[in-house]
Design a protein around this motif. Structure first.
Motif, short mmCIF file in Angstrom:
data_model
loop_
_atom_site.label_atom_id
_atom_site.label_comp_id
_atom_site.label_asym_id
_atom_site.label_seq_id
_atom_site.Cartn_x
_atom_site.Cartn_y
_atom_site.Cartn_z
N LEU A 1 11.91 47.80 64.93
CA LEU A 1 12.50 46.96 65.97
C LEU A 1 12.08 47.50 67.33
CD1 LEU A 1 16.11 46.73 64.49
CD2 LEU A 1 14.38 44.92 64.45
N PRO A 2 12.08 46.64 68.35
CA PRO A 2 11.60 47.08 69.67
C PRO A 2 12.57 48.02 70.38
CG PRO A 2 12.40 44.81 69.75
CD PRO A 2 12.38 45.20 68.30
N GLY A 3 12.00 48.83 71.27
CA GLY A 3 12.80 49.68 72.16
C GLY A 3 13.69 50.66 71.41
N ARG A 4 14.92 50.79 71.92
CA ARG A 4 15.87 51.74 71.34
C ARG A 4 16.80 51.07 70.32
NH1 ARG A 4 18.39 55.50 75.99
NH2 ARG A 4 18.84 56.77 74.14
N LYS A 5 16.46 49.86 69.91
CA LYS A 5 17.33 49.15 68.97
C LYS A 5 17.55 49.92 67.66
CE LYS A 5 16.20 44.55 70.77
NZ LYS A 5 17.43 44.38 71.57
N PRO A 6 16.52 50.57 67.07
CA PRO A 6 16.79 51.35 65.86
C PRO A 6 17.82 52.46 66.09
CG PRO A 6 14.45 50.94 66.07
CD PRO A 6 15.08 50.51 67.37
N GLU A 7 17.66 53.18 67.20
CA GLU A 7 18.59 54.26 67.52
C GLU A 7 20.02 53.73 67.69
OE1 GLU A 7 19.41 57.35 71.27
OE2 GLU A 7 17.65 56.02 71.27
N TYR A 8 20.14 52.63 68.41
CA TYR A 8 21.46 52.07 68.67
C TYR A 8 22.09 51.47 67.41
CZ TYR A 8 20.37 52.53 73.67
OH TYR A 8 20.05 53.00 74.92
N LEU A 9 21.27 50.85 66.56
CA LEU A 9 21.81 50.30 65.31
C LEU A 9 22.33 51.42 64.40
CD1 LEU A 9 19.45 47.39 64.20
CD2 LEU A 9 21.83 47.23 64.94
N ARG A 10 21.63 52.54 64.39
CA ARG A 10 22.11 53.67 63.58
C ARG A 10 23.43 54.20 64.14
NH1 ARG A 10 16.37 54.73 63.63
NH2 ARG A 10 15.51 54.26 61.58
N GLY B 1 35.02 54.63 61.11
CA GLY B 1 36.23 53.87 61.39
C GLY B 1 36.42 53.47 62.84
N VAL B 2 35.43 53.78 63.69
CA VAL B 2 35.55 53.45 65.12
C VAL B 2 35.56 51.94 65.34
CG1 VAL B 2 34.44 53.69 67.38
CG2 VAL B 2 34.46 55.61 65.77
N LEU B 3 34.89 51.21 64.46
CA LEU B 3 34.77 49.76 64.61
C LEU B 3 35.68 49.00 63.64
CD1 LEU B 3 30.89 49.52 65.03
CD2 LEU B 3 32.64 49.49 66.82
N ASP B 4 36.71 49.63 63.15
CA ASP B 4 37.62 48.98 62.20
C ASP B 4 38.42 47.89 62.91
OD1 ASP B 4 39.17 49.07 59.53
OD2 ASP B 4 40.74 49.21 61.06
N ALA B 5 38.43 46.70 62.35
CA ALA B 5 39.07 45.55 63.00
C ALA B 5 40.57 45.74 63.15
CB ALA B 5 38.78 44.28 62.21
N ALA C 1 37.27 52.14 73.71
CA ALA C 1 36.94 52.87 72.49
C ALA C 1 35.56 52.47 71.96
CB ALA C 1 38.01 52.61 71.43
N VAL C 2 35.27 51.18 71.99
CA VAL C 2 33.98 50.70 71.49
C VAL C 2 32.84 51.17 72.38
CG1 VAL C 2 32.61 48.63 71.02
CG2 VAL C 2 35.00 48.72 70.32
N GLN C 3 33.10 51.31 73.67
CA GLN C 3 32.06 51.75 74.59
C GLN C 3 31.61 53.19 74.34
OE1 GLN C 3 33.77 49.62 78.49
NE2 GLN C 3 31.86 50.72 78.87
N GLN C 4 32.35 53.91 73.52
CA GLN C 4 31.93 55.26 73.18
C GLN C 4 30.76 55.27 72.21
OE1 GLN C 4 33.46 57.57 75.11
NE2 GLN C 4 34.44 55.70 75.86
N VAL C 5 30.47 54.13 71.60
CA VAL C 5 29.34 54.03 70.67
C VAL C 5 28.05 53.89 71.47
CG1 VAL C 5 28.33 52.75 68.74
CG2 VAL C 5 30.83 52.93 68.98
N LYS C 6 27.09 54.71 71.18
CA LYS C 6 25.82 54.69 71.93
C LYS C 6 25.19 53.30 71.85
CE LYS C 6 23.01 58.20 71.53
NZ LYS C 6 21.96 59.14 71.02
N GLY C 7 24.80 52.80 73.02
CA GLY C 7 24.12 51.51 73.08
C GLY C 7 25.03 50.33 73.35
N LEU C 8 26.34 50.55 73.34
CA LEU C 8 27.29 49.46 73.56
C LEU C 8 27.92 49.59 74.95
CD1 LEU C 8 29.09 49.19 70.10
CD2 LEU C 8 26.99 48.04 70.89
N GLY C 9 27.47 48.77 75.88
CA GLY C 9 28.02 48.76 77.22
C GLY C 9 29.23 47.86 77.32
N PRO C 10 29.71 47.58 78.53
CA PRO C 10 30.93 46.78 78.71
C PRO C 10 30.84 45.38 78.09
CG PRO C 10 30.37 47.93 80.73
CD PRO C 10 29.22 48.14 79.80
#
Length: 279
Positions: free
Chosen positions: A165-174, A183-187, A201-210
């Motif tokens: 995948l392009p750019g940093r998408k592989p890193e961010y998907l991992r 469990g950080v993304l548990d609904a 809390a979700v913004q603590q995940v790398k690659g996920l901005g506001p």
């Protein structure tokens, strides 16, 4: 393979036909158009990450869920209710229209619409990564390339994939996959927090901005009463229709601010064209 039937008494207005039409045009989780009245979907049961399938029909105020799969089908049923907003008491939703004539017109145009979200916050987060800095149509192609028998890979499987995948998408998907396993993304956990805290809390995940974090909470956990503060299309729509700031206008929408926001976005997309692809 186990089978399970669940009948859900839906509180407040709901139309399966309107909701299904909405979801068939919701690019990130678009359903194939099919003949007949049932809404059918196959997804991963959150936490277990096993496949489950559901066929949803409506009988008056009752939603009938016919489920099958290898995992916990009670969990699957709860998940279906969440991503179809059937778990929300909507009896006071018409009152929002009494307070706000713009929302009243939206309710009349979209009778019984309940926002349909992503199958899970994990899939919402993955979509956020895939759609960063590219067109929605391009992101949809990338997502389709990752599907396994029509289902997005489980977090552990995603970690094992060689992601071209392009750019940093592989890193961010991992990072997203690891957050889901942790469990950080548990609904359920995200819905138990106040929306602002859940977004942080979700913004603590790398690659996920506001913007991405809001999408995960509003459309991944399908929180019914939260406001997107980074959604320019909604802000533009409110400015055009009300001539007042979103924060001020949305006070009349409580406790269904997400629902009202989605209604306005749907009407905007109908008027201007384009896919309903984000919060």
């Amino acid at each position: 393979m186990a089978h399970h039937r669940v009948e859900v008494a839906v509180q407040g207005p709901w139309s399966l036909a309107t909701s299904r039409e909405f979801w068939e045009g919701f690019t990130p989780s678009a359903l194939p158009a099919r003949a007949g009245e049932a809404l059918q979907a196959t997804f991963l049961v959150e936490g277990e990450w096993r496949r489950a399938s559901v066929s949803v029909t409506q009988h008056g105020a009752t939603a009938v869920l016919e489920l099958s799969g290898e995992g916990d089908l009670d969990l699957a049923a709860s998940q279906v209710c969440r991503f179809l907003s059937l778990d929300v008491d909507g009896r006071a939703w018409p009152d929002v229209g009494l307070r706000d004539p713009v929302i009243a017109a939206a309710q009349a145009s979209l009778p019984g619409l309940r926002p349909c979200g992503f199958y899970s916050p994990y899939e919402a987060a993955a979509w956020s990564v895939l759609s960063q800095r590219i067109r929605v149509s391009q992101a949809a192609v990338l997502k389709a390339s990752l599907l396994r028998d029509g289902v997005f890979p489980a977090p552990a499987e995603l970690l094992r994939l060689d992601l071209d995948l392009p750019g940093r998408k592989p890193e961010y998907l991992r990072a997203v996959a690891e957050a889901a396993l942790d469990g950080v993304l548990d609904a359920v956990a995200l819905r138990s927090l106040k929306p602002a805290a859940a977004v942080l809390a979700v913004q603590q995940v790398k690659g996920l901005g506001p913007f991405a974090a809001e999408l995960v909470v509003l459309r991944g956990a399908n929180a019914p009463d939260a406001m997107p503060h980074n959604e320019s299309r909604l802000t533009d729509e409110v400015s055009e229709r009300y001539g007042r700031p979103l924060a001020e206008v949305s006070e009349a929408w409580r406790p269904y601010r997400t629902w009202a926001s989605v209604h306005l976005r749907v009407l905007r997309e109908r008027r201007l064209g384009g896919a309903m692809a984000s919060a």
